[in-house]
Design an enzyme around this catalytic site. Structure first.
Site, short mmCIF file in Angstrom:
data_model
loop_
_atom_site.label_atom_id
_atom_site.label_comp_id
_atom_site.label_asym_id
_atom_site.label_seq_id
_atom_site.Cartn_x
_atom_site.Cartn_y
_atom_site.Cartn_z
N LYS A 3 0.95 -1.15 0.06
CA LYS A 3 0.13 -0.14 0.00
C LYS A 3 0.93 1.02 -0.05
CE LYS A 3 -3.51 2.18 2.92
NZ LYS A 3 -4.31 1.92 4.18
N SER A 55 -9.09 2.90 3.52
CA SER A 55 -8.16 3.25 2.93
C SER A 55 -7.22 2.27 1.94
CB SER A 55 -7.09 4.23 3.46
OG SER A 55 -6.29 3.43 4.31
N SER A 68 -9.73 0.73 7.74
CA SER A 68 -8.87 0.46 6.50
C SER A 68 -8.52 -0.44 5.73
CB SER A 68 -7.58 1.71 6.54
OG SER A 68 -7.86 2.92 6.92
#
Length: 192
Positions: free
Chosen positions: A75, A151, A175
């Site tokens: 990520k 996220s 997230s």
């Protein structure tokens, strides 16, 4: 190995096949790269590619560790990889290229994972929808017109689409869990 065989394996199974020499790590990497190139244009999960660096690593050394040779995406949020952009999804950091890898990245590569790129995230991870101005929205693999959540939306979309068996994600307030639920995956937030 073809895509159907590859996408039916989890990370542990791929590592087992590589360790038993039923398939080589470069062959698995080639399938992963082909999957990313074919699937990413529809969902925009992968925002930075490090394919040549991954190939170079496999040429220079044989990975060791419990997940040796398994392709992996990080990520793009507080994950510094030497020589790769680290944007945190923000135009403010678009040209930020760290000289050193973070401890987390080092530990993941010590476990044998082969970093093939970075996934989309909202700016600074501050949204439950992955649609930063820098890279644009990540679509849900089940319906690209819908959100992959956030996220860690890029990571969830990459795994749910079959690009990779696993990807890095973070979770302070949902997230991991939100994108996992949007994309039909399990999202487990580890304890602190």
């Amino acid at each position: 190995m073809n895509f159907e065989e590859y996408s039916a394996c989890d990370a542990v199974e791929l590592a087992r096949l590589i360790a038993r020499r039923e398939i080589s790590a470069p062959e698995v990497l080639d399938v992963a790269i082909e999957a990313i190139e074919r699937l990413n244009p529809q969902i925009n999960a992968v925002v930075t590619r490090s394919f040549e660096q991954a190939r170079s690593r496999l040429k220079q050394t044989t990975p060791t560790g419990p997940l040796a040779g398994v392709p992996y995406l990080l990520k793009d949020l507080n994950t510094n990889v030497a020589g790769l952009p680290s944007t945190n999804g923000s135009r403010l950091l678009e040209t930020n290229v760290p000289a050193h890898s973070s401890t987390l990245v080092q530990r993941l590569t010590d476990a044998g994972l082969i970093v093939v790129g970075k996934t989309n995230t909202p700016e600074f991870g501050l949204n439950v929808c992955t649609s930063p101005a820098l890279f644009g929205p990540t679509g849900n693999p089940m319906d690209p017109t819908r959100s992959a959540g956030g996220s860690s939306g890029g990571s969830a979309a990459a795994v749910a689409s079959g690009m990779l068996p696993a990807a890095h994600a973070t979770d302070s307030a949902g997230s991991i869990r939100i994108p996992a639920s949007h994309c039909g995956l399990f999202g487990l937030k580890p304890t602190r």
